[in-house]
Scaffold this active site. Structure first.
Site, mmCIF file in Angstrom:
data_model
loop_
_atom_site.group_PDB
_atom_site.id
_atom_site.type_symbol
_atom_site.label_atom_id
_atom_site.label_comp_id
_atom_site.label_asym_id
_atom_site.label_seq_id
_atom_site.Cartn_x
_atom_site.Cartn_y
_atom_site.Cartn_z
ATOM 1 N N CYS A 89 -6.409 6.738 -12.106
ATOM 2 C CA CYS A 89 -6.725 6.531 -10.693
ATOM 3 C C CYS A 89 -6.605 7.870 -9.938
ATOM 4 O O CYS A 89 -7.332 8.800 -10.246
ATOM 5 C CB CYS A 89 -5.851 5.438 -10.097
ATOM 6 S SG CYS A 89 -6.472 4.806 -8.505
ATOM 7 N N HIS A 193 -7.589 1.118 -13.546
ATOM 8 C CA HIS A 193 -6.210 1.097 -14.035
ATOM 9 C C HIS A 193 -6.170 0.446 -15.414
ATOM 10 O O HIS A 193 -6.212 -0.787 -15.516
ATOM 11 C CB HIS A 193 -5.319 0.312 -13.065
ATOM 12 C CG HIS A 193 -5.035 1.036 -11.793
ATOM 13 N ND1 HIS A 193 -3.953 1.867 -11.645
ATOM 14 C CD2 HIS A 193 -5.694 1.060 -10.618
ATOM 15 C CE1 HIS A 193 -3.942 2.370 -10.421
ATOM 16 N NE2 HIS A 193 -5.001 1.904 -9.777
ATOM 17 N N GLU A 195 -3.694 0.047 -17.287
ATOM 18 C CA GLU A 195 -2.472 -0.757 -17.413
ATOM 19 C C GLU A 195 -2.631 -2.137 -16.793
ATOM 20 O O GLU A 195 -1.814 -3.039 -17.044
ATOM 21 C CB GLU A 195 -1.283 -0.020 -16.777
ATOM 22 C CG GLU A 195 -1.248 0.001 -15.263
ATOM 23 C CD GLU A 195 -2.096 1.087 -14.622
ATOM 24 O OE1 GLU A 195 -1.908 1.345 -13.423
ATOM 25 O OE2 GLU A 195 -2.943 1.683 -15.333
#
Length: 213
Positions: A89, A193, A195
């Site tokens: 990001c 993202h 994650e």
């Protein structure tokens, strides 16, 4: 055993990134020790690093430079030691020459380009938030096993405009093409993202851990 340093400079989604990296390390089969740190000596000695980032470009850059010696250690890892580096990001956006959020701010200058506002002429809401499909535009080991149409999770108002097309790895469609991933030499970055992107993100993180540029 490799050491992977997830850099905690006060501007990243550290708990989620830690959990995802732990799963990716297990899947990779590579012996890796994950540390979460802002200590320059630990960063400088790491075999690979992750630079997360949530918030505004200028604030994230200032956060990185606010820890004495940290920015120099990161520069040494990337520029001198050429170790694999992942930006997430705003951590990816900081790789640019400059960012235009809150006025123009110098980036780290690793990948030529600028971080500009997402076009708003299509009437879509900004920030761009939620799941969107990826379009792969370059063949890269970190993207192995991913395909056009795979979904990833985005939260951003600005995106990376590469000066050189060869550095653009993937886009997403948000009224017009928006940069989703970039790469150059030992660098790789995602606007989305990983994650938070479930199987797509874990596959990408696992590939990155296995990547030896």
């Amino acid at each position: 055993m490799q050491t992977l340093a997830l850099i905690d400079y006060g501007a990243g989604n550290i708990p989620s990134a830690t959990r995802a990296l732990e799963v990716a390390i297990e899947r990779s089969g590579v012996p890796v020790r994950l540390i979460v740190t802002n200590a320059p000596d630990e960063v400088a000695s790491a075999d690979r690093i992750v630079i997360p980032g949530v918030g505004h470009f200028r604030d994230c850059r200032n956060g990185l430079f606010s820890v004495d010696g940290l920015a120099d250690a990161v520069e040494d890892v990337v520029r001198i030691k050429s170790r694999p580096t992942l930006g997430i990001c705003v951590g990816m956006q900081l790789m640019a020459s400059s960012g235009l959020e809150d006025g123009e701010t110098d980036g780290l200058g690793w990948i030529p380009g600028k971080v500009a506002h997402i076009p708003t002429d299509k009437g879509l809401p900004v920030p761009h938030m939620g799941w969107n499909e990826l379009k792969l535009v370059s063949d890269h080991p970190v993207l192995a096993g991913l395909a056009d149409g795979d979904h990833a999770y985005f939260v951003h108002s600005y995106h990376f405009q590469c000066d050189h097309a060869s550095h653009l790895m993937a886009t997403t469609d948000y009224g017009s093409p928006v940069t989703a991933a970039i790469g150059r030499d030992n660098l790789f970055g995602t606007q989305f993202h990983p994650e938070l992107s479930q199987n797509t993100g874990l596959k990408l993180l696992t590939n990155w851990i296995n990547w030896a540029p």
